[in-house]
Design an enzyme around this catalytic site. Sequence first.
Site, short mmCIF file in Angstrom:
data_model
loop_
_atom_site.label_atom_id
_atom_site.label_comp_id
_atom_site.label_asym_id
_atom_site.label_seq_id
_atom_site.Cartn_x
_atom_site.Cartn_y
_atom_site.Cartn_z
N ASP A 37 3.94 15.06 -4.70
CA ASP A 37 2.54 15.24 -4.29
C ASP A 37 2.27 16.73 -4.28
O ASP A 37 2.88 17.47 -3.49
CB ASP A 37 2.30 14.63 -2.90
CG ASP A 37 0.82 14.60 -2.58
OD1 ASP A 37 0.17 15.67 -2.68
OD2 ASP A 37 0.30 13.52 -2.25
N HIS B 240 2.08 11.89 -7.08
CA HIS B 240 1.43 11.11 -6.01
C HIS B 240 0.17 11.86 -5.59
O HIS B 240 0.19 13.08 -5.44
CB HIS B 240 2.39 11.00 -4.82
CG HIS B 240 1.78 10.41 -3.60
ND1 HIS B 240 1.23 11.17 -2.57
CD2 HIS B 240 1.62 9.12 -3.22
CE1 HIS B 240 0.78 10.37 -1.62
NE2 HIS B 240 1.00 9.12 -1.99
N ASP C 264 4.11 -1.14 -5.02
CA ASP C 264 4.52 -0.06 -4.12
C ASP C 264 4.85 -0.65 -2.76
O ASP C 264 3.97 -1.18 -2.08
CB ASP C 264 3.36 0.95 -4.00
CG ASP C 264 3.72 2.16 -3.14
OD1 ASP C 264 4.85 2.22 -2.65
OD2 ASP C 264 2.84 3.04 -2.99
N LYS D 160 -0.10 -2.97 -3.33
CA LYS D 160 0.89 -2.85 -2.27
C LYS D 160 1.72 -4.12 -2.18
O LYS D 160 1.20 -5.23 -2.34
CB LYS D 160 0.20 -2.59 -0.93
CG LYS D 160 -0.45 -1.22 -0.83
CD LYS D 160 0.57 -0.10 -0.94
CE LYS D 160 -0.09 1.27 -0.92
NZ LYS D 160 0.88 2.35 -1.19
N GLU E 290 7.62 1.12 -6.87
CA GLU E 290 7.57 2.41 -6.17
C GLU E 290 8.11 2.29 -4.75
O GLU E 290 7.78 1.34 -4.04
CB GLU E 290 6.11 2.88 -6.17
CG GLU E 290 5.84 4.19 -5.46
CD GLU E 290 4.41 4.66 -5.73
OE1 GLU E 290 3.90 4.49 -6.85
OE2 GLU E 290 3.78 5.19 -4.79
N GLU F 24 7.34 10.80 -3.32
CA GLU F 24 6.20 11.33 -2.57
C GLU F 24 6.63 11.90 -1.23
O GLU F 24 5.87 12.62 -0.60
CB GLU F 24 5.12 10.26 -2.40
CG GLU F 24 5.50 9.11 -1.50
CD GLU F 24 4.41 8.04 -1.43
OE1 GLU F 24 4.28 7.27 -2.41
OE2 GLU F 24 3.68 7.99 -0.43
N GLU G 183 -2.54 9.12 -10.53
CA GLU G 183 -2.90 8.21 -9.44
C GLU G 183 -4.36 8.45 -9.04
O GLU G 183 -4.80 9.59 -8.87
CB GLU G 183 -1.99 8.43 -8.22
CG GLU G 183 -2.38 7.52 -7.08
CD GLU G 183 -1.27 7.30 -6.07
OE1 GLU G 183 -0.37 8.15 -5.95
OE2 GLU G 183 -1.32 6.24 -5.39
#
Length: 383
Positions: free
Chosen positions: A269, A296, A194, A166, A220, A246, A329
Amino acid sequence: MKVKSIESFILSDKLKESFYFSQWEYSERQICIVKITSDTGHVGWGEGYGPAGLIRAGITHLTPFILEQNPLEIETIWQIMYRRTLDFARRGILVSAMSAIDVALWDLKGKILEQPVHLLLGGKKRDCIIPYATGMYFTNGDNLGDILSEEAKHYAELGFKAMKMKVGLGIDEDIEHVKMVREAIGPDINLMIDANHAYNLREAVQLAKAVETYNIYWFEEPVSPEYYEQYAELRTKTTIPIAGGECEYLRFGFQTLLKSKSVDIVQPDICATGGLTEAKRIAVLASVYGVEIVPHTWGTGIAIAAASHFIFNLDTVPGRLKTPNCYMEYDRTENGLRDELTSTDMIFEDGEIKISDAPGLGFDLNEDALHKYALTDKNEIWT
Ligand code: CA
């Protein structure tokens, strides 16, 4: 053959240690899962990604239109669900509810026909896929950079060939953390970042340029998913590939993302964007634009199984003699729901995942774990 009953469960796992990302803190994982039973006694499981109570309300809305339908006619049922939601919510949580039902129907169809979902989708097109570890969220300890580096090293020791951390705390902290993690894992492991759309375009450009030197595999959700043009502009200003999607729903949402040249990698997703039925259409659309697709996935073993079957079935675009890797993922944050709810036929070895030809999505649901985590006063059954 008919759909005989639809049950939904809201599951909750209170975390031992909360963690956070650029938007908010998690102290609990909650998910809505759905069980569909046919009049032949076969069972399929699905789940929706998003706020569990709202997804459950969506499933309640859709249920009367699905009972008594032939569960093998998944596209027929999908179209019924779409027509019954289109006027009220062309995107968002009702589509997640549809997705949960759609995934359960694919699992159910596989169980009824005694075939794996990857075969029903059209065939298994690769022997293995590459999971990337999703982790390195923020915690409240001192020396967060050291904590993130230790976590990254742990994933490397487990054999992961790729991992995602992150960012979105602030440009200076992010740069320092990325530098430390890259130094901790060495040059050979793919590292993604991300931001969960924490930044405006100016900040995203600044961060991207600063971390290019650390060989970032993709960046991301750098900016808000509303700003398609900003994604496209960022792509012209950094060498790092840009990923997103996502927060998109249905093929129509992805058409906007693709037409605007916003991303190098699309990330639908499956448990939110319309289920496996719609994800397959989105994959076709992405192939028209020549854009890579890496779903995702942030849920239980049901979502992971659905993603793995989808990825094993993906076409390689472009085709070539030495097939490029397909990534999946693989959330590694604390989550009892993910670890205990399902058995798995997936084998993780040497940084790769293989799956079997077991029927449906290839897992058995652990009823003990279901009862352990279910908020029992909130379960409903329709027959
Ligand atoms: Ca993300």
